[in-house]
Design an enzyme around this catalytic site. Structure first.
Site, mmCIF file in Angstrom:
data_model
loop_
_atom_site.group_PDB
_atom_site.id
_atom_site.type_symbol
_atom_site.label_atom_id
_atom_site.label_comp_id
_atom_site.label_asym_id
_atom_site.label_seq_id
_atom_site.Cartn_x
_atom_site.Cartn_y
_atom_site.Cartn_z
ATOM 1 N N HIS A 1 20.692 5.426 3.707
ATOM 2 C CA HIS A 1 21.204 6.598 2.982
ATOM 3 C C HIS A 1 20.422 7.856 3.367
ATOM 4 C CE1 HIS A 1 22.718 8.662 -0.781
ATOM 5 N NE2 HIS A 1 21.639 9.383 -0.528
ATOM 6 N N GLU A 2 19.111 7.786 3.227
ATOM 7 C CA GLU A 2 18.297 8.973 3.503
ATOM 8 C C GLU A 2 18.400 9.366 4.971
ATOM 9 O OE1 GLU A 2 17.365 10.769 1.173
ATOM 10 O OE2 GLU A 2 17.657 9.279 -0.418
ATOM 11 N N HIS B 1 22.460 14.710 9.041
ATOM 12 C CA HIS B 1 23.153 15.951 8.675
ATOM 13 C C HIS B 1 22.276 17.148 9.049
ATOM 14 C CE1 HIS B 1 25.856 17.782 5.226
ATOM 15 N NE2 HIS B 1 26.274 18.127 6.431
ATOM 16 N N HIS C 1 21.262 11.707 5.428
ATOM 17 C CA HIS C 1 20.897 13.107 5.153
ATOM 18 C C HIS C 1 20.144 13.683 6.351
ATOM 19 C CE1 HIS C 1 22.199 13.289 1.031
ATOM 20 N NE2 HIS C 1 21.349 12.375 0.601
HETATM 21 ZN ZN ZN Z 1 21.368 11.328 -1.200
#
Ligand code: ZN
Length: 664
Positions: A457-458, A464, A461
């Site tokens: 998940h991280e 991104h 980010h």
């Molecule tokens: Zn998040």
């Protein structure tokens, strides 16, 4: 304009002669990583003060320019301002989350009002606004590209949200409110950190290890004690009680919303998000809550069967029913019985270094990214590791730092932030922070399935931020509306346990053996296990957040009564509490997610819908991956989120994707 620039450069030259504050010049380090080794605590405040002075001068120059306002001489000039301030705040506010020593906390407390006042000075400056407003009113006729329009809109909106249109008296009050809010929210974070540390001291279990500890703790009385301590953090009537802080903050947020012409903080906050208004969010959340609670009730039945076995065996008192402190423990039992899956079996295959390499390799497969471990780079803590990321053609993408182990100076949870933001000509430096098990003398850091998902998940980010190809920093990378920002992170979770992905990274830490098919099948089978509970606690916290921010008064409000009533109204069952109760809901009282916690579920509609395309075309399909990169990951906030999404997907998101993905 030219004259002021000359004056500025003289000022800067003079400073660099007399001072050695490392924040005053660009980082002379590999890839522009902050020069942590040179930074001392005494440097922060002088750098903030100097950074504020410089940006004030830069804005004065924008205002003093007698040429007609243009995008370049107003908006672009502003985007390029505040370099020193940007450098020092990026470092200070990152370290204050991940390595908050007491002396650093004191510095943050000194810094916050300086920055709050400075930011208000900019966003309430009528002369500066006049120039921005002229451009904004003519936005369609300036020949701007889409990114430039988004930057201008965002800047204009910043002024409006800060009350530029208000009379002087209201503006003064807004300043006071902003100042007080920034201080209260920081205090909330400090109190919570103290409460978390007290919990750890009492039970020998850190807050991030709590779910794992609850799943394996056989002593029911101790579970109850741990649950009660965990769920009453900030609600102990001691010096770290957060109840008064919350109510004070809500009163200020309500006052601020009303000054700006909104009925409630939720109306104000949601106006510029994808969702647009509180009603849309409320409907969305209740459409999830209902099937989630229904599923959770089925899960309770399964767990009660296991508990009844324990009652028969004399391990648990007769007549016992599943209580909130039993959930993790009996869910784990059901998982073992139904799926024969035990986390102790899977953990050896998820050594942190291998999982991290797994997500790196996945991005190589999807986008051709290459990684190189960086040695001898400046770091702020010995646990931090760095990697250089390059594109398939060898060009620099940026640097990713990882800081994965807990310490008492680090807040709980996991997150991504930037030390250096991407903009034209600048490649970013990004950090992923976590609280995974620290290696011991005889065991490396082994992750639970949840933690594996968190790491993926991280890293989403991080991608991104890393892959961003924007021109202007204010819309680069993760600078997107909050209810869009979890799409890139959550979509990565979908790959974590795909068979072919697991085969590439899930290797036994002692034998190097690839995770056996039989375990993979079990992990797959448990994919939607316990989703009634998980969805319910998440939706409940989201609704609780909305209820707080839909208040139009806190007069005579008792926060715990309010919370209890909110939980009853949303149809929450006694066996489940919101993922965060109000007194330790850092996301909304110290983390910038007020009226925004729903974003995780909102973005999940997008991520599940997006991943369905990968499932149709193949999870490593180059064309789909490239389209996701070009239309979402590289674009930051340079266009409207829904337009970006549609360009990738070729259609609107299907709201059923979330429920399908969670098996509800
Ligand atoms: Zn998040």
């Amino acid at each position: 304009m030219k004259k002021t620039l000359v004056t500025l450069s003289i000022v800067m030259a003079a400073i660099s002669c007399t001072n050695k504050n490392p924040f005053f010049s660009e980082w002379d380090t590999p890839y522009g990583i902050p020069d942590f080794g040179q930074i001392e605590e005494k440097h922060y405040i002088p750098a903030i003060e100097e950074g504020i002075r410089q940006q004030e001068a830069e804005i004065a120059a924008i205002i003093a320019n007698t040429d007609a306002p243009t995008f370049e001489n107003v908006v672009e000039a502003y985007e390029n301002s505040g370099a020193v301030l940007g450098r020092v705040t990026a470092v200070l506010f990152n370290i204050s989350e991940s390595d908050a020593t007491e002396s650093l906390q004191a510095i943050v407390e000194e810094a916050l009002p300086l920055i709050s006042v400075h930011s208000d000075n900019i966003m309430m400056n009528p002369e500066f606004f006049a120039k921005v407003d002229v451009l904004f009113k003519d936005i369609e006729n300036l020949g701007l590209n889409q990114e430039q329009k988004m930057v201008l809109k965002k800047l204009h909106n910043g002024f409006v949200k800060n009350g530029i249109a208000l009379n002087a008296e209201d503006q003064d009050r807004m300043r006071e409110i902003n100042l007080e809010l920034s201080s209260l929210s920081n205090t909330f974070g400090n109190y919570l950190l103290a409460e978390n540390n007290a919990f750890e001291q009492e039970f020998g279990v850190s807050i991030s290890e709590y779910p794992v500890a609850m799943a394996s703790e056989q002593d029911r009385a101790r579970r109850e004690k741990m649950f009660k301590a965990y769920s009453s953090r900030g609600n102990n009537g001691n010096e770290n009680d957060t109840k008064d802080l919350m109510v004070k903050m809500m009163a200020l947020r309500i006052e601020k919303a009303k000054i700006l012409g909104y009925d409630t903080p939720a109306d104000m906050i949601l106006a510029d998000k994808m969702a647009g208004n509180p009603e849309t969010v409320d409907q969305f959340l209740s459409s999830i809550m209902t099937p989630a609670v229904k599923k959770a009730k089925e899960e309770i039945k399964d767990m009660q069967v296991e508990m009844d076995k324990d009652i028969k065996a004399g391990l648990v008192a007769a007549g016992s029913k599943i209580e909130p402190w039993d959930w993790a423990y009996y869910a784990e039992k059901v998982r073992k019985v139904k799926y024969a899956l035990d986390e102790e079996q899977t953990k050896p295959y998820f050594q942190m270094e291998n999982v991290r390499q797994g997500v790196f390799d996945l991005t190589t497969r999807l986008w051709g990214l290459q990684y190189e471990k960086l040695e001898n780079i400046p770091v702020y803590h010995p646990d931090v590791e760095g990697f250089k990321v390059t594109d398939a053609d060898g060009s620099l993408i940026g640097v990713i730092l990882t800081d994965y182990f807990p310490r008492s100076t680090k807040r709980g949870g996991a997150w991504m932030t930037n030390f250096v933001e991407q903009e034209l000509g600048v490649r970013p430096v990004i950090v992923n922070v976590g609280n995974f098990a620290k290696p011991t003398a005889d065991k490396p850091s082994l992750l639970t399935l949840d933690q594996v998902e968190t790491l993926f998940h991280e890293y989403g980010h991080a991608l991104h931020g890393l892959l961003s190809q924007c021109t202007y920093p204010s819309v680069g990378g993760t600078s997107v509306p909050r209810d869009f920002v979890e799409l890139p992170s959550q979509i990565m979770e979908n790959w974590a346990f795909q068979k072919e992905v697991l085969a590439s990274y899930a290797r036994h830490y002692e034998t190097g053996e690839v995770i056996p098919d039989e375990l993979v099948a079990k992990i797959e089978a448990t994919g939607t296990f316990n989703q009634g509970f998980m969805t319910t606690e998440l939706a409940a916290a989201s609704i609780l957040d909305m209820k707080w921010h839909e208040l139009d008064s806190v007069e005579g409000l008792d926060p715990m009564e309010f919370e209890a009533k909110a939980c009853a109204e949303m149809g929450l069952i006694d066996e489940i509490i919101p993922r965060y109760r109000s007194t330790y809901f850092a996301h909304i009282f110290s983390g910038g997610y007020s009226a925004g916690y729903y974003s995780y579920l909102w973005a999940e509609v997008l991520d599940k819908d997006a991943f369905e395309l990968f499932l149709q075309k193949g999870i490593f399909d180059k064309e789909t991956a490239t389209s996701f990169r070009k239309n979402v990951l590289e674009m930051g906030g340079s266009d409207e989120p829904m337009d970006l999404y549609r360009r990738f997907r070729g259609a609107d998101p299907d709201s059923g994707a979330l429920l399908r993905g969670r098996g509800l």
